[in-house]
Write a protein that holds these residues in place. Structure first.
Motif, PDB file in Angstrom:
ATOM      1  N   GLU A  22       0.815  -1.211   0.000  1.00  0.00           N
ATOM      2  CA  GLU A  22       0.000   0.000   0.000  1.00  0.00           C
ATOM      3  C   GLU A  22       0.849   1.261   0.000  1.00  0.00           C
ATOM      4  O   GLU A  22       0.361   2.328  -0.327  1.00  0.00           O
ATOM      5  CB  GLU A  22      -0.923   0.008   1.217  1.00  0.00           C
ATOM      6  N   ASN A  23       2.101   1.181   0.375  1.00  0.00           N
ATOM      7  CA  ASN A  23       2.950   2.367   0.447  1.00  0.00           C
ATOM      8  C   ASN A  23       3.985   2.402  -0.667  1.00  0.00           C
ATOM      9  O   ASN A  23       5.005   3.039  -0.531  1.00  0.00           O
ATOM     10  CB  ASN A  23       3.640   2.430   1.811  1.00  0.00           C
TER      11      ASN A  23
ATOM     12  N   GLU B  60      -1.171   4.322  -3.521  1.00  0.00           N
ATOM     13  CA  GLU B  60      -1.203   5.237  -2.388  1.00  0.00           C
ATOM     14  C   GLU B  60      -2.640   5.689  -2.157  1.00  0.00           C
ATOM     15  O   GLU B  60      -3.459   5.667  -3.064  1.00  0.00           O
ATOM     16  CB  GLU B  60      -0.332   6.478  -2.658  1.00  0.00           C
ATOM     17  N   HIS B  61      -2.947   6.114  -0.945  1.00  0.00           N
ATOM     18  CA  HIS B  61      -4.280   6.652  -0.668  1.00  0.00           C
ATOM     19  C   HIS B  61      -4.508   7.876  -1.547  1.00  0.00           C
ATOM     20  O   HIS B  61      -3.646   8.740  -1.667  1.00  0.00           O
ATOM     21  CB  HIS B  61      -4.410   7.053   0.814  1.00  0.00           C
ATOM     22  N   LYS B  62      -5.683   7.930  -2.163  1.00  0.00           N
ATOM     23  CA  LYS B  62      -6.032   9.066  -3.005  1.00  0.00           C
ATOM     24  C   LYS B  62      -6.375  10.267  -2.130  1.00  0.00           C
ATOM     25  O   LYS B  62      -6.795  10.122  -0.992  1.00  0.00           O
ATOM     26  CB  LYS B  62      -7.250   8.738  -3.883  1.00  0.00           C
ATOM     27  N   CYS B  63      -6.191  11.458  -2.686  1.00  0.00           N
ATOM     28  CA  CYS B  63      -6.531  12.705  -2.005  1.00  0.00           C
ATOM     29  C   CYS B  63      -7.646  13.389  -2.791  1.00  0.00           C
ATOM     30  O   CYS B  63      -7.709  13.292  -4.008  1.00  0.00           O
ATOM     31  CB  CYS B  63      -5.325  13.640  -1.936  1.00  0.00           C
TER      32      CYS B  63
ATOM     33  N   ARG C 241     -10.798  10.881   2.944  1.00  0.00           N
ATOM     34  CA  ARG C 241     -11.189   9.860   3.926  1.00  0.00           C
ATOM     35  C   ARG C 241     -12.652  10.008   4.348  1.00  0.00           C
ATOM     36  O   ARG C 241     -13.402   9.046   4.275  1.00  0.00           O
ATOM     37  CB  ARG C 241     -10.265   9.892   5.134  1.00  0.00           C
TER      38      ARG C 241
ATOM     39  N   ASP D   4     -10.796   7.710  -0.600  1.00  0.00           N
ATOM     40  CA  ASP D   4      -9.351   7.576  -0.345  1.00  0.00           C
ATOM     41  C   ASP D   4      -8.831   6.184  -0.695  1.00  0.00           C
ATOM     42  O   ASP D   4      -7.919   5.675  -0.069  1.00  0.00           O
ATOM     43  CB  ASP D   4      -9.035   7.912   1.113  1.00  0.00           C
ATOM     44  N   SER D   5      -9.377   5.598  -1.718  1.00  0.00           N
ATOM     45  CA  SER D   5      -9.002   4.256  -2.167  1.00  0.00           C
ATOM     46  C   SER D   5      -7.488   4.126  -2.358  1.00  0.00           C
ATOM     47  O   SER D   5      -6.797   5.089  -2.661  1.00  0.00           O
ATOM     48  CB  SER D   5      -9.709   3.976  -3.500  1.00  0.00           C
ATOM     49  N   VAL D   6      -6.989   2.898  -2.213  1.00  0.00           N
ATOM     50  CA  VAL D   6      -5.574   2.628  -2.488  1.00  0.00           C
ATOM     51  C   VAL D   6      -5.418   1.841  -3.794  1.00  0.00           C
ATOM     52  O   VAL D   6      -4.347   1.337  -4.078  1.00  0.00           O
ATOM     53  CB  VAL D   6      -4.881   1.860  -1.328  1.00  0.00           C
TER      54      VAL D   6
END
Length: 179
Positions: A3-4, A10-13, A28, A33-35
């Motif tokens: 995930e990193n 990465e988590h979406k913004c 979030r 905030d999908s990965v």
């Protein structure tokens, strides 16, 4: 893939404009905030309610639609430009709109990035403004068309789409949603 990683997982913004040049990440709390391995996004008013929605395209996945269900989103005006001397979809046209003491500009684009797209009608969020002062359109042909806000309906309260034909004074309005 972790995930990193730097491979798109990465988590979406998703940034919301809170005014005065300040933005906050609301991904979030909105569930966006999908990965997943994001590849592109389309921004359009998919359900015709006057609010911009998102479709996220992910690698080897089904696209995800995020509908904008905000209740306090203000008034909006979309301009669907139709070229006569310019190309029919007015790709390349610049629009400058003044309402409520603010001036905004948009360009009609055929694409807005890798695997990404904006809708062809240009969208203007007007906030609390209920009257448009002026609209200036610079068509790809070089023609400049000015529209006096007084020619529009008495109010743009809610969301409306205005169809503008290059060189014509006839404007067609469609109410998208009255809030």
């Amino acid at each position: 893939m972790g995930e990193n990683s730097w491979n798109g997982y990465e988590h979406k913004c998703l940034f919301a404009n809170v005014g005065k040049g300040q933005f906050i990440d609301v991904a979030r709390p909105t569930g966006s905030d999908s990965v997943k391995d994001g590849r592109g996004v389309a921004v359009a008013d998919f359900n015709r309610d006057g609010r911009l929605d998102l479709v996220m395209n992910n690698n080897n996945e089904t696209p995800v639609l995020y509908l904008n269900n905000l209740r306090k989103s203000g008034n909006a005006l979309e301009l669907k430009l139709v070229g006569t001397q310019s190309n029919h979809d007015a790709i390349g046209a610049y629009v400058r709109l003044t309402a409520g003491g603010k001036t905004m500009t948009r360009q009609v684009e055929a694409g807005s990035g890798y695997a990404s797209q904006m809708m062809l009608p240009v969208h203007f969020g007007l906030g609390k403004a209920e009257q448009v002062d002026t609209i200036e359109i610079r068509w790809p042909s070089g023609r400049v068309q000015l529209i006096d806000g007084q020619k529009l309906a008495p109010s743009v309260k809610g969301s409306r789409q205005l169809r503008v034909k290059e060189g014509s004074d006839l404007l067609t309005q469609l109410v998208l949603e009255t809030r």
